[in-house]
Design a protein around this motif. Sequence first.
Motif, PDB file in Angstrom:
ATOM      1  N   GLU A 134       0.744  -1.252  -0.184  1.00 32.80           N
ATOM      2  CA  GLU A 134       0.060  -0.068  -0.005  1.00 32.80           C
ATOM      3  C   GLU A 134       0.776   1.094  -0.088  1.00 32.80           C
ATOM      4  N   ARG A 135       1.908   1.137   0.673  1.00 34.16           N
ATOM      5  CA  ARG A 135       2.871   2.448   0.668  1.00 34.16           C
ATOM      6  C   ARG A 135       4.305   2.010   1.094  1.00 34.16           C
ATOM      7  N   LEU A 329      13.059  -5.371  -0.374  1.00 30.17           N
ATOM      8  CA  LEU A 329      13.519  -4.384   0.809  1.00 30.17           C
ATOM      9  C   LEU A 329      14.782  -4.158   0.390  1.00 30.17           C
ATOM     10  N   VAL A 330      15.327  -2.836   0.428  1.00 34.17           N
ATOM     11  CA  VAL A 330      16.630  -2.203   0.139  1.00 34.17           C
ATOM     12  C   VAL A 330      17.063  -1.511   1.321  1.00 34.17           C
ATOM     13  N   GLY A 331      18.753  -1.770   1.332  1.00 32.27           N
ATOM     14  CA  GLY A 331      19.115  -0.802   2.186  1.00 32.27           C
ATOM     15  C   GLY A 331      20.516   0.013   1.857  1.00 32.27           C
ATOM     16  N   PRO A 332      20.184   1.065   1.225  1.00 30.84           N
ATOM     17  CA  PRO A 332      20.931   1.999   0.919  1.00 30.84           C
ATOM     18  C   PRO A 332      21.810   2.771   1.762  1.00 30.84           C
ATOM     19  N   SER A 333      21.154   2.994   2.989  1.00 26.98           N
ATOM     20  CA  SER A 333      21.531   4.138   3.745  1.00 26.98           C
ATOM     21  C   SER A 333      23.081   4.156   4.252  1.00 26.98           C
ATOM     22  N   ARG A 334      23.658   5.356   3.761  1.00 26.42           N
ATOM     23  CA  ARG A 334      24.808   5.887   4.081  1.00 26.42           C
ATOM     24  C   ARG A 334      25.879   5.153   3.777  1.00 26.42           C
ATOM     25  N   LYS A 335      25.701   4.087   2.708  1.00 25.51           N
ATOM     26  CA  LYS A 335      26.694   3.146   2.311  1.00 25.51           C
ATOM     27  C   LYS A 335      27.912   3.739   1.556  1.00 25.51           C
ATOM     28  N   VAL A 359      14.905   6.393  -5.586  1.00 28.56           N
ATOM     29  CA  VAL A 359      14.930   5.885  -6.936  1.00 28.56           C
ATOM     30  C   VAL A 359      14.504   4.276  -6.810  1.00 28.56           C
ATOM     31  N   SER A 360      14.742   3.961  -5.652  1.00 27.89           N
ATOM     32  CA  SER A 360      14.448   2.647  -5.212  1.00 27.89           C
ATOM     33  C   SER A 360      13.022   2.330  -5.086  1.00 27.89           C
ATOM     34  N   ILE A 361      12.279   3.275  -4.440  1.00 32.81           N
ATOM     35  CA  ILE A 361      10.934   3.285  -4.371  1.00 32.81           C
ATOM     36  C   ILE A 361      10.361   3.396  -5.597  1.00 32.81           C
ATOM     37  N   VAL A 362      10.711   4.146  -6.758  1.00 31.55           N
ATOM     38  CA  VAL A 362      10.143   4.452  -7.968  1.00 31.55           C
ATOM     39  C   VAL A 362      10.317   3.037  -8.766  1.00 31.55           C
ATOM     40  N   LYS A 363      11.383   2.676  -8.549  1.00 32.36           N
ATOM     41  CA  LYS A 363      11.602   0.985  -8.801  1.00 32.36           C
ATOM     42  C   LYS A 363      11.105  -0.205  -8.474  1.00 32.36           C
ATOM     43  N   GLY A 364      10.080  -0.003  -7.365  1.00 32.96           N
ATOM     44  CA  GLY A 364       9.438  -0.886  -6.898  1.00 32.96           C
ATOM     45  C   GLY A 364       9.674  -1.544  -5.622  1.00 32.96           C
ATOM     46  N   ALA A 365      10.733  -0.667  -4.469  1.00 31.46           N
ATOM     47  CA  ALA A 365      10.926  -1.338  -3.183  1.00 31.46           C
ATOM     48  C   ALA A 365       9.831  -0.836  -2.344  1.00 31.46           C
ATOM     49  N   ILE A 367      10.226  -1.871   1.189  1.00 33.40           N
ATOM     50  CA  ILE A 367      10.538  -1.408   2.565  1.00 33.40           C
ATOM     51  C   ILE A 367      11.918  -1.054   2.299  1.00 33.40           C
ATOM     52  N   VAL A 368      12.360   0.159   2.996  1.00 31.60           N
ATOM     53  CA  VAL A 368      13.614   0.683   2.829  1.00 31.60           C
ATOM     54  C   VAL A 368      14.204   0.495   4.403  1.00 31.60           C
TER      55      VAL A 368
END
Length: 394
Positions: A134-135, A329-335, A359-365, A367-368
């Motif tokens: 949903e979000r 799920l993606v985890g790009p934070s501060r990497k 961009v991850s959300i646009v591409k379908g993520a 959960i971040v």
Amino acid sequence: MRVISIPDLATALEEIRKIGADEPGQKIMAPKAVFRAVKVRDLTPVQANILKQEMLARGGEAVVARGAINYTVERTDVLLLGTLKQFRLLIAKLKQQPFGLPRLAEKLAQVLENAEGFRPFRLNCRGRELRLGERTLIMGILNVTPDSFSDGGKYNTVEAARARALEMVEEGADIIDLGGESTRPGHTPVEAEEELRRVIPVLEAILPEVPVPISIDTSKAVVAEEALRRGAHLINDQRALADPNMAAVVARYEAPVVLMHNPSTPQYRDFMGDIIDHLAERVEYAEASGIPREHIILDPGIGFGKTPEQNLEVVRRLDELKSLGLPVLVGPSRKSFIGYVLDLPVEERLEGTAAAVAVSIVKGADIVRVHDVKQMVRVARMVDALVRRRSYAR
């Protein structure tokens, strides 16, 4: 006059309805408006030539290796190009063919269905609920370690960790991801006893006060079992059930699990294809071990076994993971790949993280996983407003 974007069948139906076509016509025309490029790996020349012949006969295209035509190669990949209408006709024909093509037709139909996106559903996390699809959901990182790359030592007391968990919930976190072992490059592995010493007191302190699901970031079955026994809600396994006892533990406690791509030997023939194949294999293993498919979340493993350029490619091509039909799920934070691009230290990567999250959300993520919860909640809400207005009609 303009070219419009039609990424999926729901959008095609919406655009055709706007024109005023009658309802039977809408269903007939919509599959003609959606184009797909599907890569099939490792076929025999016989299979590839039949695929090419049948796709061409339906007005589509199929790209094969030069040697497949004259049988001078043993195997070839095939790139199928066509509309959903052409693919449906192809699938119907393949079901009548020999050489293993009926099975290929079933897989092709499933991949195309998955590409349309999964329907939103409620994931039961051992008594607490996540509404997926949903979000975008925000997983807040809570490292109770002395050596994590970004926040090592900041929350390695029970009171500091408890305060941060409550703060992240207040900021809008949907999940708290509690970890007791750093997985940064060059980290020092810790024994299970030490990981438990770090994690369990914090888990016990926050369980009564934190209203959202608590995930345990571990690859050790003994740690997962003890945490689940004490009330943790899901497991975030960066080794994708590599511990031979992990799958049985997750299944026994009926816990959801995140399976991450984290190759021990990062050598790629077809980068995204290899990631997807590895995750598909781990999903099959999980299901065979008694973990229901609806309890599985996938993570492409940004920062694990990949160069900075490859991490950027994962984000750009994240939508290819939809082929597996599971939440991502993606985890790009501060990497470090953000530091590679911006030439900034870890404490100055907020804007780079925001860009990668968007961009991850646009591409379908779905959960971040992030450190900066308050800021990334805002990013996610704004991007959701831009891209998540969708219908799941077929």
